[in-house]
Design a protein around this motif. Structure first.
Motif, short mmCIF file in Angstrom:
data_model
loop_
_atom_site.label_atom_id
_atom_site.label_comp_id
_atom_site.label_asym_id
_atom_site.label_seq_id
_atom_site.Cartn_x
_atom_site.Cartn_y
_atom_site.Cartn_z
N SER A 197 0.85 -1.19 0.00
CA SER A 197 0.00 0.00 0.00
C SER A 197 0.88 1.24 0.00
CB SER A 197 -0.89 0.00 1.24
OG SER A 197 -1.60 1.20 1.35
N ARG A 198 0.48 2.26 -0.73
CA ARG A 198 1.26 3.50 -0.77
C ARG A 198 1.27 4.24 0.57
NH1 ARG A 198 -0.53 6.76 -6.06
NH2 ARG A 198 -1.27 4.91 -7.11
N THR A 203 7.74 1.62 2.28
CA THR A 203 8.07 0.81 1.11
C THR A 203 8.19 -0.67 1.46
OG1 THR A 203 9.28 2.70 0.25
CG2 THR A 203 9.68 0.58 -0.81
#
Length: 66
Positions: A28-29, A33
């Protein structure tokens, strides 16, 4: 998902559960990361080897001794 798999609308609940499961096992953004919601919660990388295409054909195998 239902349209793509040509499945009836009465399986929408299964489709929603599958979508949530896949969402929790993919990056998920909004997270750092290479992190998934599953990894953030359980501290281990999720195992996705069991995931197959939604609506894939399957068969039940009942042993003859039953």
């Amino acid at each position: 998902m239902l349209n793509y798999a040509c499945l009836p609308c009465n399986l929408w609940g299964e489709a929603a559960l599958t979508a949530a499961y896949l969402f929790n096992h993919t990056e998920s953004r909004s997270l750092p990361t290479s992190k998934t919601p599953y990894k953030m919660l359980h501290k281990v990388k999720p195992d996705v080897s069991h995931i197959c295409i939604f609506g894939a054909c399957c068969f039940t195998c009942i042993p003859s001794e039953l």
